[in-house]
Motif scaffolding. Structure first.
Motif, mmCIF file in Angstrom:
data_model
loop_
_atom_site.group_PDB
_atom_site.id
_atom_site.type_symbol
_atom_site.label_atom_id
_atom_site.label_comp_id
_atom_site.label_asym_id
_atom_site.label_seq_id
_atom_site.Cartn_x
_atom_site.Cartn_y
_atom_site.Cartn_z
ATOM 1 N N UNK A 24 27.517 -26.213 1.556
ATOM 2 C CA UNK A 24 27.943 -25.627 0.426
ATOM 3 C C UNK A 24 27.892 -23.931 0.697
ATOM 4 N N UNK A 25 28.126 -23.506 2.024
ATOM 5 C CA UNK A 25 28.447 -21.988 2.239
ATOM 6 C C UNK A 25 29.798 -21.747 2.377
ATOM 7 N N UNK A 26 30.094 -20.371 2.026
ATOM 8 C CA UNK A 26 31.449 -19.771 2.266
ATOM 9 C C UNK A 26 31.304 -18.461 2.832
ATOM 10 N N UNK A 27 32.353 -18.455 3.602
ATOM 11 C CA UNK A 27 32.544 -17.155 4.175
ATOM 12 C C UNK A 27 33.895 -16.801 4.178
ATOM 13 N N UNK A 28 34.163 -15.112 4.226
ATOM 14 C CA UNK A 28 35.242 -14.655 4.378
ATOM 15 C C UNK A 28 35.350 -13.702 5.570
ATOM 16 N N UNK A 29 36.314 -14.005 6.416
ATOM 17 C CA UNK A 29 36.314 -12.658 7.678
ATOM 18 C C UNK A 29 37.797 -12.881 8.403
ATOM 19 N N UNK A 30 37.677 -12.114 9.344
ATOM 20 C CA UNK A 30 38.946 -12.047 10.222
ATOM 21 C C UNK A 30 38.783 -12.696 11.502
ATOM 22 N N UNK A 31 39.595 -13.588 11.981
ATOM 23 C CA UNK A 31 39.424 -14.619 13.022
ATOM 24 C C UNK A 31 39.676 -13.858 14.257
ATOM 25 N N UNK A 32 38.849 -13.681 15.092
ATOM 26 C CA UNK A 32 39.058 -13.014 16.474
ATOM 27 C C UNK A 32 39.124 -14.165 17.597
ATOM 28 N N UNK A 33 38.620 -15.043 17.537
ATOM 29 C CA UNK A 33 38.683 -16.095 18.446
ATOM 30 C C UNK A 33 38.269 -17.608 18.329
ATOM 31 N N UNK A 34 38.602 -18.411 19.004
ATOM 32 C CA UNK A 34 38.128 -19.886 18.884
ATOM 33 C C UNK A 34 38.428 -20.863 20.143
ATOM 34 N N UNK A 35 37.822 -21.901 20.151
ATOM 35 C CA UNK A 35 38.029 -23.050 21.354
ATOM 36 C C UNK A 35 38.415 -24.085 20.948
ATOM 37 N N UNK A 36 38.450 -25.116 21.963
ATOM 38 C CA UNK A 36 38.946 -26.414 21.454
ATOM 39 C C UNK A 36 38.069 -27.148 20.780
ATOM 40 N N UNK A 37 36.840 -26.689 20.526
ATOM 41 C CA UNK A 37 35.736 -27.525 19.779
ATOM 42 C C UNK A 37 35.831 -27.001 18.317
ATOM 43 N N UNK A 38 36.661 -25.907 17.993
ATOM 44 C CA UNK A 38 36.735 -25.175 16.721
ATOM 45 C C UNK A 38 35.659 -24.276 16.529
ATOM 46 N N UNK A 39 34.705 -23.819 17.658
ATOM 47 C CA UNK A 39 34.021 -22.810 17.424
ATOM 48 C C UNK A 39 34.791 -21.525 17.455
ATOM 49 N N UNK A 40 34.067 -20.712 16.262
ATOM 50 C CA UNK A 40 35.200 -19.471 15.897
ATOM 51 C C UNK A 40 34.495 -18.160 15.924
ATOM 52 N N UNK A 41 34.981 -17.116 16.444
ATOM 53 C CA UNK A 41 34.403 -15.866 16.355
ATOM 54 C C UNK A 41 34.807 -15.085 15.055
ATOM 55 N N UNK A 42 34.429 -14.737 14.166
ATOM 56 C CA UNK A 42 34.726 -14.232 13.015
ATOM 57 C C UNK A 42 34.324 -12.655 12.807
ATOM 58 N N UNK A 43 34.924 -11.973 12.468
ATOM 59 C CA UNK A 43 34.646 -10.353 12.616
ATOM 60 C C UNK A 43 34.565 -9.880 10.948
ATOM 61 N N UNK A 44 33.905 -8.928 10.640
ATOM 62 C CA UNK A 44 33.942 -8.474 9.481
ATOM 63 C C UNK A 44 33.614 -9.413 8.242
ATOM 64 N N UNK A 45 32.744 -10.332 8.646
ATOM 65 C CA UNK A 45 32.291 -11.455 7.762
ATOM 66 C C UNK A 45 31.591 -10.993 6.658
ATOM 67 N N UNK A 46 31.810 -11.806 5.433
ATOM 68 C CA UNK A 46 31.141 -11.587 4.261
ATOM 69 C C UNK A 46 30.715 -13.172 3.901
ATOM 70 N N UNK A 47 29.476 -13.362 3.387
ATOM 71 C CA UNK A 47 28.936 -14.426 2.790
ATOM 72 C C UNK A 47 29.075 -14.597 1.435
ATOM 73 N N UNK A 48 30.084 -15.356 0.895
ATOM 74 C CA UNK A 48 30.174 -15.407 -0.694
ATOM 75 C C UNK A 48 29.419 -16.593 -1.359
ATOM 76 N N UNK A 49 28.212 -16.224 -2.146
ATOM 77 C CA UNK A 49 27.457 -17.129 -3.094
ATOM 78 C C UNK A 49 27.752 -16.691 -4.421
#
Length: 79
Positions: A24-49
């Motif tokens: 139940x975690x939520x983050x907002x940020x800018x996608x900078x990269x990903x791979x075939x496994x959907x691992x993602x690099x996200x920049x300017x990330x903010x966790x929203x709770x």
């Protein structure tokens, strides 16, 4: 990868996304990269709770923890 062996169109690159993670975690940020496994690099990330927001900077998100991904800004249409 698509069936033709070419990488998919990266229409979400450099776009602001809202990513819901397991536990139940939520983050907002800018996608900078990903791979075939959907691992993602996200920049300017903010966790929203709720009303609480925590700046996290650049993070790597493991693909198997992603529940949903929502674009928060317009993306190019498929052709």
């Amino acid at each position: 990868m698509s069936r033709s062996g070419q990488p998919p169109d990266l229409k979400y690159m450099d776009k602001k996304l809202q990513i819901k993670l397991n536990a139940n975690r939520m983050i907002v940020g800018t996608l900078r990269g990903f791979d075939q496994f959907m691992n993602m690099v996200v920049d300017n990330t903010v966790e929203v709770n709720g009303d609480e927001k925590t700046d996290m900077g650049m993070v790597v998100i493991r693909g198997n923890s992603v529940v949903t991904v929502e674009a928060l800004e317009p993306v190019a249409k498929m052709q």
